[in-house]
Write a protein that holds these residues in place. Structure first.
Motif, mmCIF file in Angstrom:
data_model
loop_
_atom_site.group_PDB
_atom_site.id
_atom_site.type_symbol
_atom_site.label_atom_id
_atom_site.label_comp_id
_atom_site.label_asym_id
_atom_site.label_seq_id
_atom_site.Cartn_x
_atom_site.Cartn_y
_atom_site.Cartn_z
ATOM 1 N N LEU A 64 -33.993 20.652 14.692
ATOM 2 C CA LEU A 64 -33.775 20.495 13.252
ATOM 3 C C LEU A 64 -32.290 20.309 12.941
ATOM 4 O O LEU A 64 -31.908 19.478 12.120
ATOM 5 C CB LEU A 64 -34.323 21.715 12.496
ATOM 6 C CG LEU A 64 -35.843 21.851 12.495
ATOM 7 C CD1 LEU A 64 -36.261 23.194 11.917
ATOM 8 C CD2 LEU A 64 -36.490 20.709 11.716
ATOM 9 N N HIS A 65 -31.479 21.076 13.625
ATOM 10 C CA HIS A 65 -30.031 20.969 13.453
ATOM 11 C C HIS A 65 -29.559 19.544 13.728
ATOM 12 O O HIS A 65 -28.837 18.943 12.938
ATOM 13 C CB HIS A 65 -29.364 21.964 14.421
ATOM 14 C CG HIS A 65 -27.869 21.953 14.378
ATOM 15 N ND1 HIS A 65 -27.137 23.050 13.997
ATOM 16 C CD2 HIS A 65 -26.965 20.972 14.666
ATOM 17 C CE1 HIS A 65 -25.851 22.741 14.052
ATOM 18 N NE2 HIS A 65 -25.714 21.492 14.462
ATOM 19 N N GLU A 66 -30.006 18.984 14.845
ATOM 20 C CA GLU A 66 -29.548 17.654 15.251
ATOM 21 C C GLU A 66 -30.169 16.566 14.379
ATOM 22 O O GLU A 66 -29.523 15.575 14.058
ATOM 23 C CB GLU A 66 -29.879 17.399 16.727
ATOM 24 C CG GLU A 66 -29.310 18.423 17.706
ATOM 25 C CD GLU A 66 -27.813 18.651 17.555
ATOM 26 O OE1 GLU A 66 -27.109 17.765 17.012
ATOM 27 O OE2 GLU A 66 -27.332 19.720 17.971
ATOM 28 N N ALA A 68 -30.977 16.857 11.294
ATOM 29 C CA ALA A 68 -30.242 16.859 10.020
ATOM 30 C C ALA A 68 -28.951 16.047 10.157
ATOM 31 O O ALA A 68 -28.560 15.327 9.234
ATOM 32 C CB ALA A 68 -29.941 18.292 9.582
ATOM 33 N N HIS A 69 -28.306 16.113 11.308
ATOM 34 C CA HIS A 69 -27.124 15.261 11.535
ATOM 35 C C HIS A 69 -27.517 13.797 11.414
ATOM 36 O O HIS A 69 -26.836 13.009 10.777
ATOM 37 C CB HIS A 69 -26.542 15.481 12.938
ATOM 38 C CG HIS A 69 -25.643 16.680 13.036
ATOM 39 N ND1 HIS A 69 -24.613 16.919 12.167
ATOM 40 C CD2 HIS A 69 -25.616 17.698 13.932
ATOM 41 C CE1 HIS A 69 -23.994 18.041 12.516
ATOM 42 N NE2 HIS A 69 -24.585 18.538 13.578
ATOM 43 N N GLY A 70 -28.621 13.453 12.048
ATOM 44 C CA GLY A 70 -29.093 12.076 12.007
ATOM 45 C C GLY A 70 -29.390 11.621 10.582
ATOM 46 O O GLY A 70 -29.150 10.471 10.219
ATOM 47 N N GLY A 77 -20.466 15.827 8.885
ATOM 48 C CA GLY A 77 -20.111 16.959 9.751
ATOM 49 C C GLY A 77 -21.076 18.109 9.545
ATOM 50 O O GLY A 77 -22.297 17.909 9.450
ATOM 51 N N HIS A 78 -20.534 19.315 9.462
ATOM 52 C CA HIS A 78 -21.365 20.483 9.167
ATOM 53 C C HIS A 78 -21.086 20.966 7.748
ATOM 54 O O HIS A 78 -21.204 22.144 7.439
ATOM 55 C CB HIS A 78 -21.102 21.612 10.157
ATOM 56 C CG HIS A 78 -21.537 21.297 11.549
ATOM 57 N ND1 HIS A 78 -20.665 21.153 12.597
ATOM 58 C CD2 HIS A 78 -22.770 21.083 12.064
ATOM 59 C CE1 HIS A 78 -21.349 20.861 13.694
ATOM 60 N NE2 HIS A 78 -22.622 20.810 13.411
ATOM 61 N N GLY A 79 -20.691 20.031 6.896
ATOM 62 C CA GLY A 79 -20.335 20.360 5.513
ATOM 63 C C GLY A 79 -21.557 20.623 4.650
ATOM 64 O O GLY A 79 -22.687 20.679 5.144
ATOM 65 N N ASP A 103 -22.998 29.427 16.666
ATOM 66 C CA ASP A 103 -21.561 29.259 16.783
ATOM 67 C C ASP A 103 -21.214 27.940 17.441
ATOM 68 O O ASP A 103 -20.189 27.785 18.056
ATOM 69 C CB ASP A 103 -20.965 30.419 17.579
ATOM 70 C CG ASP A 103 -21.076 31.689 16.787
ATOM 71 O OD1 ASP A 103 -20.534 31.731 15.681
ATOM 72 O OD2 ASP A 103 -21.723 32.619 17.259
ATOM 73 N N GLU A 104 -22.107 27.021 17.258
ATOM 74 C CA GLU A 104 -21.954 25.705 17.855
ATOM 75 C C GLU A 104 -20.624 25.066 17.483
ATOM 76 O O GLU A 104 -20.057 24.310 18.248
ATOM 77 C CB GLU A 104 -23.123 24.844 17.391
ATOM 78 C CG GLU A 104 -23.042 23.429 17.800
ATOM 79 C CD GLU A 104 -23.464 22.524 16.674
ATOM 80 O OE1 GLU A 104 -23.905 21.429 16.958
ATOM 81 O OE2 GLU A 104 -23.342 22.941 15.514
ATOM 82 N N PHE A 105 -20.148 25.340 16.281
ATOM 83 C CA PHE A 105 -18.904 24.688 15.846
ATOM 84 C C PHE A 105 -17.677 25.261 16.555
ATOM 85 O O PHE A 105 -16.625 24.673 16.527
ATOM 86 C CB PHE A 105 -18.672 24.842 14.350
ATOM 87 C CG PHE A 105 -19.916 24.877 13.539
ATOM 88 C CD1 PHE A 105 -20.904 23.927 13.739
ATOM 89 C CD2 PHE A 105 -20.096 25.845 12.580
ATOM 90 C CE1 PHE A 105 -22.065 23.963 12.993
ATOM 91 C CE2 PHE A 105 -21.251 25.881 11.830
ATOM 92 C CZ PHE A 105 -22.230 24.940 12.033
ATOM 93 N N THR A 151 -18.469 20.062 21.087
ATOM 94 C CA THR A 151 -19.293 20.399 19.930
ATOM 95 C C THR A 151 -19.677 19.110 19.220
ATOM 96 O O THR A 151 -18.962 18.130 19.272
ATOM 97 C CB THR A 151 -18.543 21.300 18.933
ATOM 98 O OG1 THR A 151 -17.326 20.644 18.597
ATOM 99 C CG2 THR A 151 -18.256 22.653 19.501
ATOM 100 N N VAL A 152 -20.834 19.173 18.602
ATOM 101 C CA VAL A 152 -21.276 18.025 17.797
ATOM 102 C C VAL A 152 -21.715 18.552 16.454
ATOM 103 O O VAL A 152 -22.411 19.545 16.405
ATOM 104 C CB VAL A 152 -22.448 17.282 18.467
ATOM 105 C CG1 VAL A 152 -22.957 16.215 17.504
ATOM 106 C CG2 VAL A 152 -22.002 16.636 19.735
#
Ligand SMILES: [Zn+2]
Ligand SMILES: [Zn+2]
Length: 152
Positions: A64-66, A68-70, A77-79, A103-105, A151-152
């Motif tokens: 889900l995290h990735e 959402a990036h897509g 970013g992670h904004g 804590d991926e960032f 990090t991505v």
């Protein structure tokens, strides 16, 4: 320990629901991050290694995290835009997450001899740091070793 065939199935389903046909899924061999969104290749990937260590729920969260990036694009970013999108599709972030993903960032990960992990956003200085979980005061027996990660 998620089953890799299951992971592939969840990924296909999530991509079909939230992204489109131009996106695909793959496993990668990363050891220090759970997932990745590659915008150039339009590819969502999950670490084969960490997927086998993580629970089903953790792997779904990574997906889900990735995804959402897509959905929101690299520039977000992670904004806040990414955060809102991720929350909407079911990403719960730090609440039920492993430190690894939450804590991926953090660019720097430290490990003490007892396996505790410490995250830093900036390059740790040269001063030796000992693990606060192992000892409240500085103690050479619990020195932290740092490594930088992608990090991505
Ligand atoms: Zn420790
Ligand atoms: Zn991310």
């Amino acid at each position: 320990m998620a089953d890799l065939t299951d992971v592939r199935g969840w990924a296909a389903e999530l991509i079909a629901t939230h992204l489109d046909d131009s996106w695909s899924f793959a496993f990668d061999n990363a050891k220090t991050r759970a997932g990745k969104c590659n915008f150039e290749r339009r590819e969502i990937s999950v670490s084969r290694y960490l997927a086998q260590k993580h629970s089903d729920e953790q792997v779904k969260q990574t997906l889900l995290h990735e995804i959402a990036h897509g959905m929101v694009g690299a520039r977000a970013g992670h904004g806040p835009v990414w955060q809102a999108c991720a929350a909407q599709i079911g990403y719960v972030g730090g609440r039920t997450h492993t430190a690894e993903v939450a804590d991926e960032f953090a660019k720097w990960v430290g490990t003490c001899p007892n396996g505790h992990e410490i995250y830093r956003f900036r390059r740790p200085g040269n001063r030796a740091v000992s693990c606060a979980k192992c000892s409240k005061r500085f103690d050479r027996r619990f020195l932290v070793t740092w490594r930088e990660r992608q990090t991505v």
